[in-house]
Design a protein around this motif. Structure first.
Motif, PDB file in Angstrom:
ATOM      1  N   CYS A   1      -3.471   1.601  -1.126  1.00 36.20           N
ATOM      2  CA  CYS A   1      -3.566   0.898  -2.407  1.00 36.20           C
ATOM      3  C   CYS A   1      -4.398  -0.374  -2.277  1.00 36.20           C
TER       4      CYS A   1
ATOM      5  N   GLY B   1       1.117   5.646  -5.516  1.00 37.77           N
ATOM      6  CA  GLY B   1       0.535   4.495  -6.220  1.00 37.77           C
ATOM      7  C   GLY B   1       1.412   3.272  -6.168  1.00 37.77           C
ATOM      8  N   CYS B   2       1.898   2.922  -4.976  1.00 42.52           N
ATOM      9  CA  CYS B   2       2.886   1.838  -4.834  1.00 42.52           C
ATOM     10  C   CYS B   2       2.270   0.460  -5.055  1.00 42.52           C
ATOM     11  N   GLY B   3       0.978   0.311  -4.807  1.00 42.62           N
ATOM     12  CA  GLY B   3       0.341  -0.996  -4.957  1.00 42.62           C
ATOM     13  C   GLY B   3       0.479  -1.879  -3.734  1.00 42.62           C
ATOM     14  N   ASP B   4       1.149  -1.373  -2.700  1.00 46.90           N
ATOM     15  CA  ASP B   4       1.557  -2.189  -1.560  1.00 46.90           C
ATOM     16  C   ASP B   4       0.968  -1.738  -0.227  1.00 46.90           C
ATOM     17  N   CYS B   5       0.657  -0.448  -0.134  1.00 46.64           N
ATOM     18  CA  CYS B   5       0.275   0.106   1.171  1.00 46.64           C
ATOM     19  C   CYS B   5      -1.215  -0.137   1.457  1.00 46.64           C
TER      20      CYS B   5
ATOM     21  N   CYS C   1      -2.550   7.355  -2.857  1.00 46.59           N
ATOM     22  CA  CYS C   1      -1.483   6.624  -2.159  1.00 46.59           C
ATOM     23  C   CYS C   1      -0.400   7.590  -1.664  1.00 46.59           C
TER      24      CYS C   1
ATOM     25  N   ASN D   1       2.588   6.994  -1.367  1.00 43.86           N
ATOM     26  CA  ASN D   1       3.811   6.747  -2.146  1.00 43.86           C
ATOM     27  C   ASN D   1       3.581   6.898  -3.650  1.00 43.86           C
TER      28      ASN D   1
HETATM   29 ZN    ZN Z   1       0.324   2.712  -2.079  1.00 41.94          ZN
END
Ligand code: ZN
Length: 283
Positions: free
Chosen positions: A45, A38-42, A34, A36
């Motif tokens: 991810c 490991g943001c979980g949002d992009c 990621c 960022n």
């Molecule tokens: Zn991410």
């Protein structure tokens, strides 16, 4: 490690089964992929979570023998069509398509045969700057030392029931030993029960306890398929760990056990050694 500035490009997570090795590997892999961390949002991810991350290669032991073969790292012949996955070398040859890095995860790295491990070494020695490798192993000692030495080694501890695991915690202060204790649990339990019973034993029980200790050692030798001397030495090592926990006010006892351990390693007769130890513990 996820930060751009670190030089870490290979990590080995090790510990007993159930200590979250794959989870740790997955979190680190996502952080490296990621943009960022490991943001979980992009998009990266989301692709990761959907199992569509093209810049990730996840390698597990495969086939009836359950090993990671050379074909996972490089092709032996120009076209080896039986294997659907491209090998690691080809995967790392090109830059990432969408992620920040390319990440290869090897689950159960100790299952890599020596051809594969030696081929991996080359990648670990001169990785492209976008290449990251994560390994997991529940049998640290069986991972090739040259592979281990080229990775950042991180021990993972199982967050298990503290009571059920008391024996393992006392007998095995390191993950490598814990693996051994778990594998030969029945034999170790025999020793454990005997040691715990000694807390209630009368002064005159030294000879009986010594006899039982020898029996426990024989059971351990059988379980581990090892010689009597090695088993006696292992029993004394466990006893000295146990003494430190159960008789913390008498540190000389654990020291005594360490001393006797040396005698055993030098091939002393175990009978008098165990007699002497128990006489001192019960005194
Ligand atoms: Zn991410």
């Amino acid at each position: 490690m996820i930060k751009e500035a670190t030089n870490v490009h290979a990590v080995l997570f090790y510990g007993t089964a159930g200590s979250g090795l794959e989870e740790a590997a997955s979190n680190l892999a996502r952080g490296w992929l990621c943009p960022n961390g490991g943001c979980g949002d992009c998009a990266v991810c989301r692709a990761y979570e959907g199992g569509r991350m093209v810049d990730l290669m996840w390698i597990k032991p495969w086939g009836p023998s359950g090993i990671i073969k050379l074909s996972a790292i490089k092709r032996r012949t120009p076209r080896e069509d039986d294997d659907p996955e491209p090998p690691l070398r080809e995967f790392f040859r090109t830059r990432p398509l969408m992620a920040r890095n390319k990440v290869a995860v090897f689950e159960s790295a100790h299952r890599m045969n020596s051809d594969a491990a030696n081929a991996l070494l080359k990648t670990l020695e001169e990785p492209p700057e976008y290449a990251k490798v994560v390994l997991t192993s529940s049998e640290f000692a069986r991972v090739l030392p040259t592979v281990r030495s080229r990775c950042l080694n991180i021990a993972c501890e199982a967050a298990s029931d503290p009571k059920a695991d008391e024996m393992t915690r006392v007998f095995a202060p390191s993950p490598g030993l814990a693996e051994q204790v778990v594998r030969h649990q029945t034999a170790y339990e025999r020793l454990w029960k005997l040691l715990e019973s000694s807390l209630e034993a009368p002064h005159g029980a030294a000879i009986a306890l010594s006899e039982k200790t020898r029996e426990a050692s024989e059971a351990l030798a059988k379980s581990m398929d090892t010689g009597a001397r090695a088993a006696n030495a292992e029993v004394l090592r466990c006893i000295s760990e146990w003494l430190m926990v159960r008789h913390p006010g008498k540190p000389h006892l654990a020291q005594e056990a360490v001393e006797l351990h040396r005698f055993i390693v030098q091939n002393a007769n175990p009978g008098p050694v165990f007699d002497l130890l128990w006489a001192k513990v019960l005194a």
